[in-house]
Design a protein around this motif. Structure first.
Motif, short mmCIF file in Angstrom:
data_model
loop_
_atom_site.label_atom_id
_atom_site.label_comp_id
_atom_site.label_asym_id
_atom_site.label_seq_id
_atom_site.Cartn_x
_atom_site.Cartn_y
_atom_site.Cartn_z
N UNK A 57 36.68 -16.36 -22.84
CA UNK A 57 37.07 -15.92 -24.17
C UNK A 57 38.53 -15.49 -24.16
N UNK A 58 39.14 -15.54 -25.36
CA UNK A 58 40.53 -15.14 -25.55
C UNK A 58 40.56 -14.04 -26.61
N UNK A 59 41.32 -12.98 -26.34
CA UNK A 59 41.43 -11.86 -27.28
C UNK A 59 42.88 -11.71 -27.75
N UNK A 60 43.04 -11.53 -29.05
CA UNK A 60 44.37 -11.29 -29.60
C UNK A 60 44.73 -9.82 -29.48
N UNK A 61 46.01 -9.55 -29.26
CA UNK A 61 46.49 -8.17 -29.21
C UNK A 61 46.86 -7.63 -30.59
N UNK A 62 46.59 -8.39 -31.63
CA UNK A 62 46.87 -7.94 -32.98
C UNK A 62 45.81 -8.45 -33.94
N UNK A 63 45.98 -8.09 -35.22
CA UNK A 63 45.01 -8.52 -36.23
C UNK A 63 45.09 -10.02 -36.47
N UNK A 82 41.93 2.16 -36.00
CA UNK A 82 43.34 2.51 -35.87
C UNK A 82 44.23 1.48 -36.57
N UNK A 83 43.94 0.21 -36.36
CA UNK A 83 44.74 -0.86 -36.95
C UNK A 83 44.60 -0.87 -38.47
N UNK A 84 43.35 -0.75 -38.95
CA UNK A 84 43.13 -0.72 -40.39
C UNK A 84 43.80 0.49 -41.03
N UNK A 85 43.71 1.63 -40.35
CA UNK A 85 44.32 2.85 -40.89
C UNK A 85 45.82 2.74 -41.01
N UNK A 86 46.46 2.16 -40.00
CA UNK A 86 47.91 2.01 -40.04
C UNK A 86 48.34 1.08 -41.19
N UNK A 102 54.16 -2.54 -40.24
CA UNK A 102 53.10 -2.05 -41.11
C UNK A 102 51.87 -1.61 -40.32
N UNK A 103 51.50 -2.39 -39.32
CA UNK A 103 50.31 -2.06 -38.52
C UNK A 103 50.56 -2.40 -37.06
N UNK A 104 51.49 -1.71 -36.46
CA UNK A 104 51.81 -1.97 -35.05
C UNK A 104 50.60 -1.67 -34.17
N UNK A 105 50.35 -2.55 -33.23
CA UNK A 105 49.20 -2.37 -32.33
C UNK A 105 49.50 -1.28 -31.31
N UNK A 106 48.63 -0.28 -31.24
CA UNK A 106 48.77 0.82 -30.29
C UNK A 106 47.88 0.53 -29.08
N UNK A 107 48.47 0.27 -27.92
CA UNK A 107 47.65 -0.08 -26.75
C UNK A 107 46.56 0.93 -26.45
N UNK A 108 46.87 2.22 -26.51
CA UNK A 108 45.88 3.24 -26.15
C UNK A 108 44.70 3.26 -27.11
N UNK A 109 44.95 2.89 -28.38
CA UNK A 109 43.87 2.88 -29.37
C UNK A 109 43.06 1.59 -29.33
N UNK A 110 43.73 0.47 -29.02
CA UNK A 110 43.06 -0.84 -29.14
C UNK A 110 42.51 -1.38 -27.83
N UNK A 111 43.10 -0.99 -26.69
CA UNK A 111 42.61 -1.50 -25.40
C UNK A 111 41.12 -1.21 -25.18
N UNK A 112 40.62 -0.01 -25.51
CA UNK A 112 39.19 0.23 -25.32
C UNK A 112 38.31 -0.73 -26.11
N UNK A 113 38.74 -1.13 -27.32
CA UNK A 113 37.97 -2.07 -28.13
C UNK A 113 37.83 -3.41 -27.41
N UNK A 114 38.93 -3.88 -26.82
CA UNK A 114 38.90 -5.15 -26.10
C UNK A 114 38.00 -5.06 -24.87
N UNK A 160 41.18 -10.37 -48.62
CA UNK A 160 40.27 -9.24 -48.72
C UNK A 160 39.32 -9.18 -47.53
N UNK A 161 39.93 -9.15 -46.33
CA UNK A 161 39.17 -8.93 -45.11
C UNK A 161 39.07 -7.46 -44.81
N UNK A 162 38.94 -7.12 -43.52
CA UNK A 162 38.80 -5.72 -43.13
C UNK A 162 40.00 -4.88 -43.57
#
Length: 313
Positions: free
Chosen positions: A61-67, A90-94, A278-290, A140-142
Motif C-alpha cells: 500500500x501507498x500512503x499520502x502525507x497530505x489530503x 487535525x488536517x480537517x481542523x486546520x 491552509x492545512x499544512x500536514x503536522x507530522x506529530x498529528x498525522x503519523x499515528x494515523x498512518x 464536499x468531502x471530509x
C-alpha cells in the motif's frame, strides 16, 4: 517488514522522527536498497520520484502525507497497489480554520478597513448579517463538510457542490454539471476545496467565474481557493477582478509554487495571498494515523480512505 518514506520538496526528518515514534517496532528507511528491494511493504510519500515504487515486489500500500493524492498519481509508473489518503481531525481542523478566517475577513470588510487604517479614515461600512450570506463550498468531502459545520455555527447559509449527491443537514446540495450553474448563482462567497483530477484541472476559469452570483450583499462575489493550484486559471481570475466580475479573492494555492515574484497576484489590491499553508500536514498529528492504518492492515483489516484511481481522489 520495512516502510519506505519518500519526500520531495521539504526535509523528511520530522516525518521520519514522528513515524518512528508512532511505530517504534517498524523499520523505516528513506530510500530502498535497490529498485527491487523485497523488504519494503509500505510506502509513505510526498511527490516521490517517478518510478521509485514501480518494481518493489512486496509493496502492499501507498500512503499520502497530505489530503491530496494528485502528487502520487502523477507518477505514470505507479504499481497497482492501494493508495490511501490521510483523513484526520487535525488536517480537517486546520483547513476549517483557514476557510472560516478568510470567509470572515471578506465578510467583515477586512480589506476595506485595512485600507482605511492606512489612510487614518474613520468610516463605518454597511455590514450584512451572516444569515444573508451564502457560502458555496465546491468539493464536499471530509474537508468541505467540516468547514460547512463551522460556518453553519456562525449563522451563514451553506451550499455545497460535488460530482455526485452528498446530502448534508442544513446545506443546500447541488451535484454534477446540471447543478453547477445553480450552485454558482447561489454563492456569495465561493470556497473551492476540490481535489485535482483531469476533470477538475483548470475548472476555475472565465466561464465559471462569469456564472457566480453578481448582486451579493457584499457588493460582488468572492473566491477562496484552498484546494489545488491546478484548479485555477490565474489570468481568468485577474481578468474577473479587473472587470469587477469578482470583488475579492483569497488564494492559498497556485499553478506554480512558490508563486513567482513576477506574478501580479502578489500586488493586486483585492487579492490575499498565502503560501500553501491552509492545512499544512503536522507530522506529530498525522503519523499515528498512518501507522495505525498499517498496523490494522497487518492484522487483516481493510484499509480506509482508499483512492479511486479512475476518479483521481
Amino acid at each position: 517488514m520495512t516502510i519506505l518514506l519518500s519526500v520531495t520538496g521539504f526535509d523528511p526528518m520530522r516525518w521520519l522522527a514522528a513515524l518512528q515514534k508512532a511505530g517504534s517496532q517498524r523499520a523505516i528507511v528513506l530510500e530502498p536498497k535497490d529498485a527491487t528491494d523485497p523488504s519494503i511493504e509500505y510506502a509513505v510519500v510526498w511527490k516521490q520520484p517517478p518510478g521509485l515504487l514501480e518494481n518493489l515486489p512486496n509493496l502492499k500500500a501507498i500512503f499520502s502525507l497530505g489530503a491530496g493524492v494528485d502528487h502520487i498519481l502523477a507518477d505514470k509508473r505507479l504499481p497497482d497497489v492501494p493508495v490511501a489518503r490521510i483523513v484526520a481531525e487535525d488536517l480537517s481542523g486546520r483547513m476549517s480554520e483557514y476557510v472560516v478566517w478568510r470567509v470572515l475577513d471578506h465578510f467583515r470588510r477586512g480589506r476595506a478597513y485595512r485600507t482605511q487604517q492606512a489612510q487614518k479614515i474613520w468610516h463605518e461600512r454597511m455590514q450584512p448579517a451572516a444569515r444573508e450570506i451564502t457560502v458555496g463550498i465546491m468539493g464536499f468531502g471530509e474537508l468541505g463538510r467540516d468547514a460547512a459545520d463551522k460556518l453553519k455555527a456562525l449563522g451563514f447559509r451553506l451550499a455545497g457542490w460535488g460530482r455526485s449527491p452528498k446530502p448534508a443537514e442544513g446545506v443546500e446540495m447541488f451535484a454534477g454539471e446540471d447543478g453547477l450553474g445553480p450552485f454558482l448563482a447561489a454563492s456569495d462567497i465561493l470556497v473551492v476545496l476540490l481535489p485535482l483530477t483531469e476533470a477538475t484541472r483548470g475548472i476555475i476559469d472565465a466561464k465559471l467565474l462569469s456564472r457566480l452570483k453578481r448582486d451579493t450583499p457584499l457588493g460582488g462575489p468572492v473566491l477562496i481557493n484552498a484546494g489545488r493550484g491546478g484548479l485555477q486559471n490565474e489570468a481568468a481570475i485577474l481578468d474577473a477582478l479587473e472587470q469587477d466580475r469578482l470583488m475579492e479573492a483569497s488564494l492559498d494555492v497556485f499553478t506554480v509554487e512558490p508563486l513567482p515574484a513576477t506574478s501580479p497576484l502578489w500586488t493586486h489590491p483585492r487579492v490575499f495571498v498565502t503560501p500553501h499553508v491552509a492545512a499544512s500536514s503536522d507530522p506529530d498529528a498525522l503519523a499515528p494515523t498512518i501507522m495505525q492504518q498499517i498496523a490494522a492492515h497487518e492484522r487483516g483489516e481493510k484499509l480506509r480512505h482508499l483512492v479511486d484511481r479512475a476518479a483521481g481522489y
